[in-house]
Design a protein around this motif. Structure first.
Motif, PDB file in Angstrom:
ATOM      1  N   ARG A 683       0.827  -1.214   0.000  1.00  0.00           N
ATOM      2  CA  ARG A 683       0.000   0.000   0.000  1.00  0.00           C
ATOM      3  C   ARG A 683       0.862   1.265   0.000  1.00  0.00           C
ATOM      4  NH1 ARG A 683      -3.423  -3.369   3.337  1.00  0.00           N
ATOM      5  NH2 ARG A 683      -2.324  -2.657   5.226  1.00  0.00           N
ATOM      6  N   ARG A 684       1.939   1.261   0.801  1.00  0.00           N
ATOM      7  CA  ARG A 684       2.826   2.419   0.830  1.00  0.00           C
ATOM      8  C   ARG A 684       3.400   2.672  -0.566  1.00  0.00           C
ATOM      9  NH1 ARG A 684       8.380   2.286   4.180  1.00  0.00           N
ATOM     10  NH2 ARG A 684       6.968   2.077   5.978  1.00  0.00           N
ATOM     11  N   SER A 685       3.791   1.610  -1.246  1.00  0.00           N
ATOM     12  CA  SER A 685       4.388   1.748  -2.575  1.00  0.00           C
ATOM     13  C   SER A 685       3.377   2.284  -3.577  1.00  0.00           C
ATOM     14  CB  SER A 685       4.924   0.392  -3.049  1.00  0.00           C
ATOM     15  OG  SER A 685       5.891  -0.107  -2.149  1.00  0.00           O
ATOM     16  N   LEU A 686       2.131   1.838  -3.468  1.00  0.00           N
ATOM     17  CA  LEU A 686       1.108   2.309  -4.389  1.00  0.00           C
ATOM     18  C   LEU A 686       0.759   3.776  -4.124  1.00  0.00           C
ATOM     19  CD1 LEU A 686      -0.677   1.592  -6.758  1.00  0.00           C
ATOM     20  CD2 LEU A 686      -2.397   0.717  -5.148  1.00  0.00           C
ATOM     21  N   VAL A 687       0.690   4.154  -2.871  1.00  0.00           N
ATOM     22  CA  VAL A 687       0.408   5.554  -2.537  1.00  0.00           C
ATOM     23  C   VAL A 687       1.516   6.459  -3.085  1.00  0.00           C
ATOM     24  CG1 VAL A 687       0.273   7.204  -0.625  1.00  0.00           C
ATOM     25  CG2 VAL A 687      -1.027   5.067  -0.527  1.00  0.00           C
ATOM     26  N   GLU A 688       2.769   6.045  -2.951  1.00  0.00           N
ATOM     27  CA  GLU A 688       3.869   6.844  -3.478  1.00  0.00           C
ATOM     28  C   GLU A 688       3.831   6.893  -4.994  1.00  0.00           C
ATOM     29  OE1 GLU A 688       7.697   5.910  -1.998  1.00  0.00           O
ATOM     30  OE2 GLU A 688       7.134   6.153   0.104  1.00  0.00           O
ATOM     31  N   ALA A 689       3.411   5.796  -5.614  1.00  0.00           N
ATOM     32  CA  ALA A 689       3.292   5.783  -7.078  1.00  0.00           C
ATOM     33  C   ALA A 689       2.238   6.782  -7.536  1.00  0.00           C
ATOM     34  CB  ALA A 689       2.946   4.375  -7.563  1.00  0.00           C
ATOM     35  N   MET A 690       1.121   6.857  -6.814  1.00  0.00           N
ATOM     36  CA  MET A 690       0.076   7.818  -7.163  1.00  0.00           C
ATOM     37  C   MET A 690       0.591   9.252  -7.057  1.00  0.00           C
ATOM     38  SD  MET A 690      -3.421   6.156  -5.589  1.00  0.00           S
ATOM     39  CE  MET A 690      -2.835   6.096  -3.888  1.00  0.00           C
ATOM     40  N   ALA A 691       1.330   9.531  -6.013  1.00  0.00           N
ATOM     41  CA  ALA A 691       1.888  10.871  -5.840  1.00  0.00           C
ATOM     42  C   ALA A 691       2.878  11.195  -6.954  1.00  0.00           C
ATOM     43  CB  ALA A 691       2.568  10.981  -4.473  1.00  0.00           C
ATOM     44  N   ASP A 692       3.679  10.214  -7.331  1.00  0.00           N
ATOM     45  CA  ASP A 692       4.657  10.385  -8.404  1.00  0.00           C
ATOM     46  C   ASP A 692       3.952  10.701  -9.723  1.00  0.00           C
ATOM     47  OD1 ASP A 692       6.661  10.081 -10.344  1.00  0.00           O
ATOM     48  OD2 ASP A 692       7.715   8.578  -9.181  1.00  0.00           O
ATOM     49  N   LEU A 693       2.954   9.915 -10.069  1.00  0.00           N
ATOM     50  CA  LEU A 693       2.229  10.109 -11.326  1.00  0.00           C
ATOM     51  C   LEU A 693       1.459  11.426 -11.327  1.00  0.00           C
ATOM     52  CD1 LEU A 693       1.032   6.427 -11.701  1.00  0.00           C
ATOM     53  CD2 LEU A 693       2.448   7.652 -13.361  1.00  0.00           C
ATOM     54  N   THR A 694       0.934  11.810 -10.178  1.00  0.00           N
ATOM     55  CA  THR A 694       0.236  13.094 -10.080  1.00  0.00           C
ATOM     56  C   THR A 694       1.187  14.247 -10.365  1.00  0.00           C
ATOM     57  OG1 THR A 694      -1.376  12.259  -8.481  1.00  0.00           O
ATOM     58  CG2 THR A 694      -1.003  14.634  -8.517  1.00  0.00           C
ATOM     59  N   GLY A 695       2.371  14.169  -9.800  1.00  0.00           N
ATOM     60  CA  GLY A 695       3.342  15.228 -10.005  1.00  0.00           C
ATOM     61  C   GLY A 695       3.917  15.256 -11.404  1.00  0.00           C
ATOM     62  N   ARG A 696       4.107  14.091 -12.005  1.00  0.00           N
ATOM     63  CA  ARG A 696       4.758  14.028 -13.309  1.00  0.00           C
ATOM     64  C   ARG A 696       3.807  14.217 -14.484  1.00  0.00           C
ATOM     65  NH1 ARG A 696       8.982   9.331 -14.387  1.00  0.00           N
ATOM     66  NH2 ARG A 696       8.059   8.104 -12.730  1.00  0.00           N
ATOM     67  N   ILE A 697       2.566  13.752 -14.323  1.00  0.00           N
ATOM     68  CA  ILE A 697       1.653  13.769 -15.472  1.00  0.00           C
ATOM     69  C   ILE A 697       0.436  14.646 -15.222  1.00  0.00           C
ATOM     70  CG2 ILE A 697       0.233  12.356 -17.002  1.00  0.00           C
ATOM     71  CD1 ILE A 697       2.107  10.012 -16.494  1.00  0.00           C
ATOM     72  N   SER A 698      -0.360  14.281 -14.222  1.00  0.00           N
ATOM     73  CA  SER A 698      -1.625  14.998 -14.016  1.00  0.00           C
ATOM     74  C   SER A 698      -2.240  14.546 -12.703  1.00  0.00           C
ATOM     75  CB  SER A 698      -2.597  14.683 -15.167  1.00  0.00           C
ATOM     76  OG  SER A 698      -3.908  15.113 -14.867  1.00  0.00           O
ATOM     77  N   PRO A 699      -3.069  15.388 -12.073  1.00  0.00           N
ATOM     78  CA  PRO A 699      -3.808  14.939 -10.885  1.00  0.00           C
ATOM     79  C   PRO A 699      -4.949  13.988 -11.228  1.00  0.00           C
ATOM     80  CG  PRO A 699      -4.344  17.209 -11.404  1.00  0.00           C
ATOM     81  CD  PRO A 699      -3.233  16.833 -12.313  1.00  0.00           C
ATOM     82  N   GLU A 700      -5.237  13.827 -12.516  1.00  0.00           N
ATOM     83  CA  GLU A 700      -6.321  12.936 -12.946  1.00  0.00           C
ATOM     84  C   GLU A 700      -5.759  11.592 -13.390  1.00  0.00           C
ATOM     85  OE1 GLU A 700      -9.478  13.532 -12.631  1.00  0.00           O
ATOM     86  OE2 GLU A 700      -9.072  15.541 -11.826  1.00  0.00           O
ATOM     87  N   PRO A 701      -6.083  10.495 -12.726  1.00  0.00           N
ATOM     88  CA  PRO A 701      -5.559   9.175 -13.113  1.00  0.00           C
ATOM     89  C   PRO A 701      -5.872   8.782 -14.547  1.00  0.00           C
ATOM     90  CG  PRO A 701      -6.519   9.077 -10.928  1.00  0.00           C
ATOM     91  CD  PRO A 701      -6.856  10.431 -11.474  1.00  0.00           C
ATOM     92  N   ALA A 702      -6.961   9.327 -15.118  1.00  0.00           N
ATOM     93  CA  ALA A 702      -7.297   8.997 -16.504  1.00  0.00           C
ATOM     94  C   ALA A 702      -6.202   9.424 -17.477  1.00  0.00           C
ATOM     95  CB  ALA A 702      -8.625   9.655 -16.882  1.00  0.00           C
ATOM     96  N   ALA A 703      -5.349  10.364 -17.070  1.00  0.00           N
ATOM     97  CA  ALA A 703      -4.273  10.857 -17.938  1.00  0.00           C
ATOM     98  C   ALA A 703      -2.982  10.071 -17.785  1.00  0.00           C
ATOM     99  CB  ALA A 703      -4.017  12.333 -17.649  1.00  0.00           C
ATOM    100  N   TRP A 704      -2.949   9.132 -16.850  1.00  0.00           N
ATOM    101  CA  TRP A 704      -1.703   8.400 -16.581  1.00  0.00           C
ATOM    102  C   TRP A 704      -1.509   7.269 -17.583  1.00  0.00           C
ATOM    103  CZ3 TRP A 704      -2.702   7.463 -10.631  1.00  0.00           C
ATOM    104  CH2 TRP A 704      -2.711   8.706  -9.970  1.00  0.00           C
TER     105      TRP A 704
END
Length: 828
Positions: A683-704
């Motif tokens: 879970r910790r790894s997935l939460v960090e992955a979400m933060a990484d993708l939000t910062g690099r691509i978009s706050p919207e998961p549909a854009a990842w």
């Protein structure tokens, strides 16, 4: 009299435009004068009869000669036309002579290469060539030198930029390039040392949990995978190797880092040569004859390591891919047989702790023996030279010598490598080029030692076959992990496995054969080949594909070569979903959007395909990088962790297995006071992955999407320096695939940019119902000259999974776009 200004302006304009046109014309001439002559007649020293060189629309040469001597000489001339600088660069790498042209920044790379002795081994092999092989390599060298001599003012632009000229070509230069490929595909020096350090750091019991044992249910190439002990994996259960001192660990890691720097300079990246090949019998082919496919995975660099050509002369009529600097077809087909390679992943290198004295001797079996000494002078451009004294035992060079000022009565580290031994690779490849049936072809493989290759074969008579073509060390004791005791013969090799004991298969009842750097043999094998296989994801997918239907076409093989399904993701994902499904963070919110919930849904409904537009692929890839860091980084420490990631197949393999061990102490973060468990780390790894993708691509998961992270740039050695990258490099462009898909686009696990560094270097499919028209594609193009139209004209097709056809039919290739006649010089 004053002239009108109205008349002066047009005149000045004409002058300025003329000067600009002259400048452009001069620049164009200077930049393109190095391009080869493709039409007409050229006199070439050394030929006995005229040779015709037809080039198709992609610059692939069809070289037609009356004799093998003239054919090889012409092959040398033609390859030099397209790849002279690359050939020169590769031989300089192998000889450790980069600093002569690049300066002190490559000194450490040269030092490592001199220690390894690639060029010394090439000289040894050149001196022991059989007469036929020696004559062919000499003729090839004469062709290269004829081109060098005739084009002194038209060398490729790299020579101009670096301000030097090429030296004459020799047969040992060709053999040194073969040694360089053995270096690229060597397994032992990357992970043997790393696992020794892991054992020292965490203890043997904990280290065992991440030993790379091969899964019981994963495909093997020959036999069935059910009994691990019978297959030699039990050698991982031997006693722990002796501990490394801090100094020894530092010296070994320095050496390994030096080899990694060389690999990076060459564009090899991390890894050790991963490839696919497979064949189906005629009974399972739409055409009624066998089909064969091959796509070797290597470091993606410009120019490509491969050079495609058709050779016809004397006994030879063969087409396929040679390496730049090598005259014969390494991967290809003639009119009767076809073949393809993958890396066996043989553990063919070991390190030894040696005891030296101040008299230039080493201690062995109760006696002091004299060390061999080789003096190497490394010249450095615009600077002084460095003298390196390479000492060696009967096993090989002392690789710690360049990094350790302590000599007398101290321990030292030597290196034993199969590629230092005699290798009749030219004889083997020539035999394959000439073979007309399985008996002749298999006999040719007898002479090949390193780098070990899995050969898949098919012929017009309907046979398919497999041969393990590798020297496999017979170890007296142990498996080569860490440092072996060099003061005794207990850990010396007892030769190599006899050829007749190497695994092979002919016309298996399944009707297909396949290899993807997976384990070679199952039940009944008792030899230790190694345990650094790739993750079985690709092998599983290929076997799955070839088992699902009765018959196949070339289009089916094209589909499989481009397949992007990840069995690795399919194995890991259930643990991720189970860890999140009952956690409140990932539940559907009562109102508004929720990034964790959407992330969970994208993973849950993901089809496990690593295609460019996949959101699941992007989330999973970033998550897995976070997972392995949280799992291993705290115990190993940064330096050892980076070494552990150097060969990415190992973290992929062992983490899949570790996920089955819920109570492993690896899940606990040693840096905290609480005890973490598997689910918490996931879970910790997935939460960090979400933060990484939000910062690099978009706050919207549909854009990842995966394509926003995963790209490929094919780099030229000079293109590594800005602004030359704009001239020499191709890319970056988005790509699909991953490290564990059949369409392999491998990235370094330590690199969060997911840049592809290792992948499909070429693709090849042969229908033995029509062997004269193989389907092929190269990663970049035929020419190494950046201003040639054939520098990167295959790149777009390669990206899209498209192919071209090469013809061996005289009526077809003689209608080619270009015809160059190479004529003998007139006799005086």
């Amino acid at each position: 009299m004053i002239r009108s200004g109205k008349k002066i302006v047009p005149l000045l304009l004409v002058v300025v435009v003329s000067l600009v046109l002259v400048a452009i014309g001069s620049a164009y001439y200077l930049l393109t004068r190095c391009l080869p002559v493709l039409d007409g007649t050229v006199q070439v020293r050394g030929l006995t009869r005229p040779v015709e060189v037809y080039r198709d629309d992609f610059g692939v040469p069809h070289i037609v000669a009356e004799s093998e001597h003239d054919l090889m000489l012409a092959a040398g001339y033609v390859q030099a036309q397209d790849r002279l600088w690359q050939m020169d660069f590769l031989r300089r790498v192998a000889a450790g002579r980069l600093s002569e042209i690049l300066g002190s920044k490559t000194l450490e790379a040269d030092r490592v290469l001199r220690l390894l002795g690639l060029f010394e081994a090439a000289r040894m092999n050149a001196d022991s060539l059989d007469p036929v092989s020696a004559a062919l390599l000499q003729a090839y060298a004469e062709g290269v030198n004829a081109y060098i001599d005739e084009n002194r003012h038209n060398y490729p632009i790299e020579f101009v930029l670096l301000d030097y000229t090429p030296e004459p070509w020799k047969p040992e230069h060709t053999l040194s390039i073969a040694q360089l490929m053995a270096f690229q595909l060597c397994m032992g020096w990357m992970m043997d040392v790393t696992y020794g350090r892991i054992i020292d750091t965490v203890g043997l019991q904990k280290a065992r949990e991440i030993f790379p044992e091969y899964p019981d249910d994963a495909p093997v190439i020959v036999g069935s995978p059910s009994v691990r002990a019978a297959a030699g994996d039990s050698t991982w259960s031997v006693a722990a190797p002796s501990s490394l001192s801090c100094r020894e660990a530092h010296l070994l890691e320095t050496f390994v880092r030096g080899t990694a720097q060389v690999r990076k300079l060459l564009g090899f990246g991390d890894g050790a040569g991963a490839s696919n090949n497979w064949a189906v019998a005629g009974s399972r082919s739409v055409s009624g004859k066998p089909l064969l496919a091959n796509d070797p995975h290597l470091g993606l660099a410009a120019p490509s390591i491969w050079y495609e050509m058709h050779l016809k002369g004397g006994r030879l009529d063969v087409t396929g891919f040679a390496m730049a600097g090598v005259p014969l077809i390494v991967l290809g087909n003639n009119r009767r047989v076809a073949w393809g390679f993958t890396n066996v992943m043989t553990d063919d290198a070991d390190f030894y702790r040696e005891r030296l004295n101040d008299k230039g001797e080493y201690y062995f079996n109760g006696q002091w023996r004299p060390l061999g000494v080789r003096r190497e002078m490394i010249e450095i451009r615009d600077s002084a030279y460095v003298i390196l004294h390479v000492q060696s035992t009967h096993r090989g060079p002392i690789v710690s010598e360049a990094y350790d000022s302590i000599r007398a009565s101290s321990d030292a580290i030597s290196f034993q490598w199969l590629a230092h031994r005699k290798n009749e690779s030219v004889r083997a490849i020539l035999g394959m080029n000439l073979a007309s049936n399985w008996t002749e072809f298999r006999e040719a493989t007898r002479f090949f030692q390193a780098p070990g290759q899995n050969v898949v074969y098919a012929d017009v008579d309907g046979h398919i076959a497999y041969q393990c073509m590798s020297g496999i060390p017979i170890r007296r004791n142990g498996n080569g992990i860490g440092l072996q005791d060099g003061t005794t013969d207990q850990y010396d090799w007892r030769g190599t496995v006899p050829f007749d004991e190497l695994p092979y298969a002919l016309d298996p009842p399944t009707g297909f054969l396949a290899s993807a750097n997976n384990k070679v043999a199952g039940d009944g094998s008792h030899r230790y080949v190694g345990n650094y296989w790739e993750h079985p994801s690709r092998a599983k997918r290929i076997v799955e594909f070839l088992s699902r239907r009765e018959v196949f076409s070339t289009d089916d093989f094209k589909q499989l070569q481009g397949d992007e399904y990840s069995h690795h993701a399919a194995e890991v994902l259930p643990y991720v979903l189970a860890a999140c499904e009952n956690d409140s963070l990932f539940r559907k919110p009562e109102a508004g959007s929720s990034v964790p919930y959407e992330t969970y849904l994208f993973l849950k409904h993901w089809d496990r395909r690593m295609d460019r537009g996949s959101r699941g692929a992007a989330i999973f890839s970033v998550f897995f990088q976070k997972l392995i860091r949280h799992t291993y980084g705290d115990e190993m420490g940064e330096n050892l962790y980076e070494a552990f990631l150097r060969f990415g197949a190992i973290p992929f393999r062992v983490t899949t297995r570790l996920l089955d061990n819920r109570t492993s102490s690896w899940w606990d973060d040693q840096r905290t006071d609480v005890r973490e468990d598997r689910e918490g780390i996931i879970r910790r790894s997935l939460v960090e992955a979400m933060a990484d993708l939000t910062g690099r691509i978009s706050p919207e998961p549909a854009a990842w999407t995966w394509e926003k992270l995963h790209t490929v740039t094919i780099e030229h050695p000079i293109g590594k320096q800005k602004p030359m990258d704009h001239l020499f490099n191709v890319g970056p462009v988005p790509v699909g695939g991953s490290s564990n898909t059949v369409n392999k686009t491998q990235y370094n696990l330590s690199d969060s940019t997911f840049k592809t560094v290792w992948g499909v270097s070429m693709r090849r499919i042969v229908d033995l119902a029509d062997p004269l028209h193989p389907q092929t594609i190269l990663s970049l193009g035929q020419s190494g000259q950046v201003f040639s139209p054939h520098y990167s004209d295959q790149f777009d097709r390669w990206l899209r999974g498209q192919y071209k056809t090469v013809s061996m039919e005289p009526a077809e290739y003689t209608r080619a776009k270009h015809l160059l006649t190479l004529s003998p010089e007139p006799r005086p």
